[in-house]
Design a protein around this motif. Structure first.
Motif, PDB file in Angstrom:
ATOM      1  N   GLY A  52       0.845  -1.363  -0.128  1.00 50.49           N
ATOM      2  CA  GLY A  52      -0.202  -0.093   0.124  1.00 50.49           C
ATOM      3  C   GLY A  52       0.865   1.075   0.224  1.00 50.49           C
ATOM      4  O   GLY A  52       0.361   2.350   0.461  1.00 50.49           O
ATOM      5  N   ASP A  75      -0.707 -11.233  -5.588  1.00 50.95           N
ATOM      6  CA  ASP A  75      -0.649  -9.789  -5.411  1.00 50.95           C
ATOM      7  C   ASP A  75      -0.239  -9.025  -6.493  1.00 50.95           C
ATOM      8  O   ASP A  75       0.323  -9.366  -7.627  1.00 50.95           O
ATOM      9  CB  ASP A  75       0.634  -9.720  -4.371  1.00 50.95           C
ATOM     10  CG  ASP A  75       0.005 -10.079  -2.924  1.00 50.95           C
ATOM     11  OD1 ASP A  75      -1.008 -10.316  -2.746  1.00 50.95           O
ATOM     12  OD2 ASP A  75       0.906  -9.816  -1.944  1.00 50.95           O
ATOM     13  N   SER A 122       1.901  -2.947 -14.669  1.00 53.43           N
ATOM     14  CA  SER A 122       1.173  -3.303 -13.577  1.00 53.43           C
ATOM     15  C   SER A 122       1.294  -5.023 -13.970  1.00 53.43           C
ATOM     16  O   SER A 122       0.494  -5.295 -15.011  1.00 53.43           O
ATOM     17  CB  SER A 122      -0.284  -2.719 -13.625  1.00 53.43           C
ATOM     18  OG  SER A 122      -1.119  -3.294 -12.718  1.00 53.43           O
ATOM     19  N   SER A 158       0.018  -4.312  -3.938  1.00 52.80           N
ATOM     20  CA  SER A 158      -1.515  -4.373  -3.624  1.00 52.80           C
ATOM     21  C   SER A 158      -1.614  -5.826  -3.243  1.00 52.80           C
ATOM     22  O   SER A 158      -1.625  -6.746  -3.950  1.00 52.80           O
ATOM     23  CB  SER A 158      -2.464  -3.924  -4.698  1.00 52.80           C
ATOM     24  OG  SER A 158      -2.191  -2.487  -4.916  1.00 52.80           O
ATOM     25  N   ALA A 162      -7.426  -6.741  -2.468  1.00 51.80           N
ATOM     26  CA  ALA A 162      -7.548  -5.840  -1.322  1.00 51.80           C
ATOM     27  C   ALA A 162      -8.768  -4.986  -1.494  1.00 51.80           C
ATOM     28  O   ALA A 162      -9.278  -4.596  -2.433  1.00 51.80           O
ATOM     29  CB  ALA A 162      -6.403  -5.011  -1.723  1.00 51.80           C
ATOM     30  N   PHE A 164     -10.755  -1.497  -1.631  1.00 50.58           N
ATOM     31  CA  PHE A 164     -10.287   0.065  -2.166  1.00 50.58           C
ATOM     32  C   PHE A 164     -11.145   0.711  -1.358  1.00 50.58           C
ATOM     33  O   PHE A 164     -12.256   0.845  -1.288  1.00 50.58           O
ATOM     34  CB  PHE A 164     -10.732  -0.088  -3.790  1.00 50.58           C
ATOM     35  CG  PHE A 164      -9.693  -0.758  -4.638  1.00 50.58           C
ATOM     36  CD1 PHE A 164      -8.995   0.029  -5.416  1.00 50.58           C
ATOM     37  CD2 PHE A 164      -9.420  -1.865  -4.592  1.00 50.58           C
ATOM     38  CE1 PHE A 164      -8.010  -0.232  -6.429  1.00 50.58           C
ATOM     39  CE2 PHE A 164      -8.416  -2.473  -5.346  1.00 50.58           C
ATOM     40  CZ  PHE A 164      -7.709  -1.588  -6.310  1.00 50.58           C
ATOM     41  N   TRP A 180      -8.134   6.730  -5.505  1.00 49.86           N
ATOM     42  CA  TRP A 180      -8.403   5.320  -4.396  1.00 49.86           C
ATOM     43  C   TRP A 180      -6.901   5.091  -3.828  1.00 49.86           C
ATOM     44  O   TRP A 180      -5.855   5.685  -4.426  1.00 49.86           O
ATOM     45  CB  TRP A 180      -8.732   3.982  -5.370  1.00 49.86           C
ATOM     46  CG  TRP A 180     -10.173   4.121  -5.980  1.00 49.86           C
ATOM     47  CD1 TRP A 180     -10.361   4.422  -7.373  1.00 49.86           C
ATOM     48  CD2 TRP A 180     -11.387   3.770  -5.419  1.00 49.86           C
ATOM     49  NE1 TRP A 180     -11.812   4.801  -7.616  1.00 49.86           N
ATOM     50  CE2 TRP A 180     -12.376   3.956  -6.311  1.00 49.86           C
ATOM     51  CE3 TRP A 180     -11.804   3.417  -4.223  1.00 49.86           C
ATOM     52  CZ2 TRP A 180     -13.667   4.050  -6.205  1.00 49.86           C
ATOM     53  CZ3 TRP A 180     -13.229   3.274  -3.793  1.00 49.86           C
ATOM     54  CH2 TRP A 180     -14.216   3.645  -4.982  1.00 49.86           C
ATOM     55  N   ASP A 181      -7.003   4.401  -3.131  1.00 49.79           N
ATOM     56  CA  ASP A 181      -5.861   4.118  -1.968  1.00 49.79           C
ATOM     57  C   ASP A 181      -5.020   2.925  -2.428  1.00 49.79           C
ATOM     58  O   ASP A 181      -3.896   2.482  -1.677  1.00 49.79           O
ATOM     59  CB  ASP A 181      -6.187   3.841  -0.723  1.00 49.79           C
ATOM     60  CG  ASP A 181      -6.919   2.462  -0.273  1.00 49.79           C
ATOM     61  OD1 ASP A 181      -7.270   1.959  -1.359  1.00 49.79           O
ATOM     62  OD2 ASP A 181      -6.748   2.091   0.562  1.00 49.79           O
ATOM     63  N   GLN A 182      -5.002   2.496  -3.818  1.00 52.51           N
ATOM     64  CA  GLN A 182      -4.222   1.368  -4.048  1.00 52.51           C
ATOM     65  C   GLN A 182      -3.334   1.716  -5.361  1.00 52.51           C
ATOM     66  O   GLN A 182      -2.824   1.161  -6.198  1.00 52.51           O
ATOM     67  CB  GLN A 182      -5.145   0.188  -4.804  1.00 52.51           C
ATOM     68  CG  GLN A 182      -5.868  -0.401  -3.566  1.00 52.51           C
ATOM     69  CD  GLN A 182      -4.880  -1.042  -2.229  1.00 52.51           C
ATOM     70  OE1 GLN A 182      -3.908  -1.666  -2.916  1.00 52.51           O
ATOM     71  NE2 GLN A 182      -5.459  -0.925  -1.262  1.00 52.51           N
ATOM     72  N   PRO A 187     -10.740  -0.347  -8.814  1.00 54.46           N
ATOM     73  CA  PRO A 187     -11.575  -1.422  -8.398  1.00 54.46           C
ATOM     74  C   PRO A 187     -12.054  -2.362  -9.246  1.00 54.46           C
ATOM     75  O   PRO A 187     -12.426  -2.098 -10.522  1.00 54.46           O
ATOM     76  CB  PRO A 187     -12.304  -1.107  -7.379  1.00 54.46           C
ATOM     77  CG  PRO A 187     -12.547   0.308  -7.834  1.00 54.46           C
ATOM     78  CD  PRO A 187     -11.443   0.877  -8.623  1.00 54.46           C
ATOM     79  N   ASN A 191     -13.123  -6.655  -5.872  1.00 60.37           N
ATOM     80  CA  ASN A 191     -12.594  -5.833  -4.678  1.00 60.37           C
ATOM     81  C   ASN A 191     -13.803  -5.354  -4.228  1.00 60.37           C
ATOM     82  O   ASN A 191     -14.749  -4.707  -4.834  1.00 60.37           O
ATOM     83  CB  ASN A 191     -11.580  -4.777  -5.431  1.00 60.37           C
ATOM     84  CG  ASN A 191     -10.303  -5.345  -5.963  1.00 60.37           C
ATOM     85  OD1 ASN A 191     -10.396  -5.127  -7.213  1.00 60.37           O
ATOM     86  ND2 ASN A 191      -9.392  -5.882  -5.204  1.00 60.37           N
ATOM     87  N   CYS A 193     -15.502  -1.928  -2.296  1.00 61.14           N
ATOM     88  CA  CYS A 193     -15.210  -0.430  -2.168  1.00 61.14           C
ATOM     89  C   CYS A 193     -15.809   0.165  -1.012  1.00 61.14           C
ATOM     90  O   CYS A 193     -16.844  -0.114  -0.682  1.00 61.14           O
ATOM     91  CB  CYS A 193     -15.911  -0.011  -3.598  1.00 61.14           C
ATOM     92  SG  CYS A 193     -15.115  -0.776  -5.196  1.00 61.14           S
TER      93      CYS A 193
END
Length: 246
Positions: A52, A75, A122, A158, A162, A164, A180-182, A187, A191, A193
């Protein structure tokens, strides 16, 4: 009277010369797809990304280095020299190659969309083990080049599936990964939310968006051209769901 061609062989020779010239020139425009820096490891230790948070394996990498990274199956790992992903941009034209330790190519990036001459990957780990991230430069049309210019390759991890959490850090738009925090990801149907209570930048869905369970303590708006597919439970806790009509 028909004019006689005194140089028929010359014409054939010129034709063959043109064809040969085209044959040798065309392959120069083929796209590139992999670099291999061998065992030029830096840092020497294998890097384990924190969950994160964007961070480099070292503060100083050069083109031509190989970064060893521990990965866990399922992951999601992001690797970037682009300021849009991780906040740091290289000062030269980069390319990133991700491979297994035996050299098998996993993925490659050069001039990622929206990043100019910078690179972004990614990748969802398909095994638990170690991968090699090769950093290289492109000098004019020469791929897989090396240099001695200090560069940080930013890495983000991530956890598989996970949750989001909405931050609204960039804008109000659901499909902007920066909200978002990822680390820039969006998402998926796997995932959950979470939309916390907030007084600004509540999410707006103006395209197709998905999530698994949706827990909203704040408000969000679905525009006429938007579609939010919740594949699990929708829980609205003290929030508001606004559906805008066209």
């Amino acid at each position: 009277m028909e004019k006689e061609d005194f140089y028929p062989n010359d014409r054939k020779l010129r034709s063959k010369t043109v064809l040969l010239f085209i044959f040798f020139i065309v392959p120069a425009f083929n796209s590139y797809g992999q670099c291999d820096n061998g065992t030029n490891f830096y840092p020497s230790a294998t890097y384990t990304p924190a969950v994160g948070v964007w961070a480099p394996a070292t503060a100083s990498n050069y083109a031509g280095h190989v970064i060893k990274v521990n990965v866990k199956i399922g992951d999601v790992y992001q690797f970037s020299t682009c300021s849009g992903y991780g906040g740091v941009s290289a000062s030269y034209n980069t390319e990133l190659t991700l491979s297994q330790t035996d050299g098998t190519l996993l993925t490659y990036s050069d001039d990622y969309s929206g990043c100019g001459y910078q690179s972004y990957i990614s990748w969802t780990a398909t095994f638990t083990g170690v991968v090699h991230l090769h950093l290289n430069a492109i000098n004019i049309h020469t791929h897989c080049s090396s240099n001695s210019i200090t560069t940080q390759v930013m890495i983000f991890r991530s956890i598989a599936n996970a949750d989001f959490i909405w931050t609204g850090a960039v804008s109000v738009y659901w499909n902007n990964g920066g909200n978002w925090d990822q680390g820039g990801l969006l998402p998926t149907a796997a995932n959950n939310c979470i939309i916390p209570y907030t007084l600004s930048n509540n999410p707006v869905v103006d395209a197709i968006a998905v999530c698994k369970d949706l827990l909203s303590a704040g408000s969000f708006t679905v525009m006429p051209n938007g579609q939010l597919n919740v594949n699990g439970k929708l829980t609205d806790s003290l929030g508001f769901i606004n559906v805008s009509s066209g």
